[in-house]
Scaffold this active site. Structure first.
Site, PDB file in Angstrom:
ATOM      1  N   SER A  14       0.852  -1.185   0.000  1.00 11.74           N
ATOM      2  CA  SER A  14       0.000   0.000   0.000  1.00 11.74           C
ATOM      3  C   SER A  14       0.892   1.241   0.000  1.00 11.74           C
ATOM      4  O   SER A  14       1.748   1.369  -0.868  1.00 11.74           O
ATOM      5  CB  SER A  14      -0.956  -0.084   1.192  1.00 11.74           C
ATOM      6  OG  SER A  14      -1.908   0.935   1.137  1.00 11.74           O
ATOM      7  N   HIS A  41      -2.476  -0.998  -3.415  1.00 12.08           N
ATOM      8  CA  HIS A  41      -3.532  -0.001  -3.214  1.00 12.08           C
ATOM      9  C   HIS A  41      -3.068   1.333  -3.772  1.00 12.08           C
ATOM     10  O   HIS A  41      -2.026   1.833  -3.363  1.00 12.08           O
ATOM     11  CB  HIS A  41      -3.803   0.230  -1.719  1.00 12.08           C
ATOM     12  CG  HIS A  41      -4.293  -0.986  -0.984  1.00 12.08           C
ATOM     13  ND1 HIS A  41      -4.181  -1.097   0.383  1.00 12.08           N
ATOM     14  CD2 HIS A  41      -4.898  -2.119  -1.402  1.00 12.08           C
ATOM     15  CE1 HIS A  41      -4.707  -2.246   0.773  1.00 12.08           C
ATOM     16  NE2 HIS A  41      -5.144  -2.895  -0.291  1.00 12.08           N
ATOM     17  N   ASP A 134      -4.540  -4.609   5.691  1.00 20.82           N
ATOM     18  CA  ASP A 134      -4.893  -5.573   4.650  1.00 20.82           C
ATOM     19  C   ASP A 134      -3.657  -6.474   4.424  1.00 20.82           C
ATOM     20  O   ASP A 134      -2.530  -6.010   4.502  1.00 20.82           O
ATOM     21  CB  ASP A 134      -5.248  -4.811   3.361  1.00 20.82           C
ATOM     22  CG  ASP A 134      -5.930  -5.692   2.323  1.00 20.82           C
ATOM     23  OD1 ASP A 134      -6.412  -6.795   2.677  1.00 20.82           O
ATOM     24  OD2 ASP A 134      -5.979  -5.280   1.151  1.00 20.82           O
TER      25      ASP A 134
END
Ligand SMILES: C[S@@+](CC[C@H](N)C(=O)[O-])C[C@H]1O[C@@H](n2cnc3c(N)ncnc32)[C@H](O)[C@@H]1O
Lengths: 191, 282
Positions: A14, A41, A134
């Site tokens: 991310s 992400h 995540d």
């Protein structure tokens, strides 16, 4: 018992992920023996630039994952923006617009958990830098299926929460600095 | 060791349970999810198991076989209801600028929205057709397999916190009016004008098992076939092929493709970037 040979590599990242992947993917040789599946992400309207950005810098083929596409060794597949990326039992890719998972779509957990089912002990999971959690449950699923688990060292990662959460969920994962990751990956899939 | 007694991973047992549960749903209720993309179905069945507080998918099967009242809730897990008005604004812009000029030449029009979910796509098309002056000559057929979704579609009520995104999408699609012209806000909800559904027929129709829906000028089926396996996609595309009038248009989801379909030859690319196709002359 000798470990199962690796059959696929999944990577989740991310915040800071583009930079981290730029330190890893260009180092992998064109004959890298595994398909590489990536959830990164990024803001929804910008993720379509990922594949072109990396393609120009890598020896590997880099593309956006397509629904029902069979995977090939030496190809990097990025999850498209706003779709989850999953792996079917036969190794083909699948996209879905299911609800957000961990506030994310694509979600790293969704990729890792389905890939763990598909590849079992032949899967290698790598969690990089990121500011959310995540990927933690996903990495745990990779370990539970007997796969190899790697986490970027939170101490030197651009953002710590994601690798830290992954290590809490999966304490046996191997921790390594970003600089060491390409070497370790290059050793994968070699009998 | 005897092969029958060799250890299997827990997820392999789950795969057997999923197969049996989908078979049970089909035999008992004629809902056929057996050829849906399995990885996503599995996630959603495991969510349902957790939601109902059951120990296994076998227990979930037992419950739903004997308790028909549970079926609608389970359908809610099995069918993905994610949608937006003017989702992928560029698709609606392409319809507006490239498809509607062709439709304008017909005295009356039929449009099929297959897999309409809670109606977001239906109201989007109704507004688009109204803005372009084609609404009055058009019949819209909106179909889905989820009865709760069809009911919501018929009601046309959405939470106000979704309206900002809908408005932004509508503008990006080249909207000529203001979305707020079409709804009234009340108690945190946006209630869409019922005149928008004056020409809409909502009905239960499954792309898996139901028949052709005749003579459409436009079919929009977005983010439905992505949940099907290849043979089931072929069936659905075959239905669309047979339901389109000569030179009719088919629009599908931005990550869907006819490229691998058995019926690909029946369609020509029309706006390839937006996955809009046109039926070739038979
Ligand atoms: C993700 S939604 C898509 C909504 C809308 N078309 C869009 O693109 O935003 C998928 C819809 O397809 C419906 N569906 C699933 N299986 C179907 C089938 N066999 N026949 C018709 N509709 C189906 C689901 O109930 C759900 O409402």
């Amino acid at each position: 018992m000798t470990p199962d040979p690796a059959r696929a590599l999944v990577i989740g990242a991310s915040a800071g992920g583009v930079q981290a992947l730029l330190a890893i993917l260009p180092e992998l040789p064109a004959d890298f023996p595994l398909p590489v599946l990536i959830v990164l992400h990024v803001p929804a309207d910008r993720s379509n630039v990922l594949a072109p950005l990396f393609a120009s810098k890598c020896a590997l083929t880099v593309k956006e994952a397509e629904d029902k596409e069979p995977t090939q060794p030496g190809v990097v597949y990025f999850a498209p923006s706003d779709y989850h990326l999953l792996v079917e039992a036969d190794g083909a890719l699948a996209l879905s617009s299911d609800e957000l998972v961990n506030y994310s779509r694509p979600s790293i957990d969704v990729l890792f958990e389905s890939a763990a089912d598909a590849y079992g002990a032949g899967l290698v999971g790598l969690v990089l830098t990121g500011a959310n959690e995540d990927g933690a449950a996903g990495l745990k699923a990779v370990a539970a299926a007997g796969g190899l688990t790697f986490v970027e060292d939170p101490a030197s990662a651009y953002a710590r929460p994601m690798p830290e959460a992954a290590l809490r969920a999966c304490p046996a994962a191997q921790v390594m600095s970003l600089a060491r990751i390409p070497e370790v990956l290059k050793g994968l899939g070699q009998a | 060791m005897d092969a029958a007694l060799s250890p299997v991973a827990p997820h392999e047992v789950e795969d057997i349970e999923i197969q049996l549960l989908l078979e049970a749903l089909f035999q008992r209720y004629h809902y056929d999810f057996r050829h849906y993309a399995r990885a996503s179905i599995k996630r959603r069945l495991l969510q349902a198991r957790t939601h109902f507080g059951l120990p296994s998918l076998t227990a979930l099967q037992e419950r739903v076989l004997h308790d028909p009242e549970m079926l609608p809730q389970l359908l809610g897990f099995l069918t993905v209801q994610v949608s937006e008005m003017f989702r992928d604004p560029a698709y609606f812009r392409a319809l507006r600028e490239q498809v509607l000029p062709h439709l304008r030449t017909y005295p009356s029009l039929k449009v099929w929205i297959a897999g309409c979910s809670a109606g977001e796509e239906v109201y989007s098309l109704a507004i688009l057709f109204r803005e372009e002056g084609l609404f009055d000559r058009t019949m819209f057929y909106a179909t889905d397999i989820n009865p709760d979704a069809l009911r919501a579609a018929e009601a046309g009520v959405y939470s106000l916190d979704r309206i900002r995104k809908f408005t932004e999408n509508h503008q990006k699609s080249g909207g000529r009016t203001s979305l707020s012209d079409y709804y009234t806000a009340d108690y945190g909800r946006a209630v869409f004008d019922k005149s928008l559904r004056a020409n809409v027929v909502f009905s239960d129709h499954s792309l898996v098992s139901d028949a052709v829906f005749g003579e459409m000028q436009l079919i929009s089926c977005r983010n439905v076939m992505i949940y099907f396996d290849r043979p089931l996609q072929d069936r659905a595309v075959g239905l669309f092929k047979d339901s389109l009038a000569r030179n009719g248009f088919l629009g599908i989801g931005s990550k869907e493709s006819l490229r691998f379909s058995r019926h690909a030859g029946a369609f020509a690319d029309f706006v390839p970037e937006e996955k809009i196709y046109r039926r070739r002359e038979p």
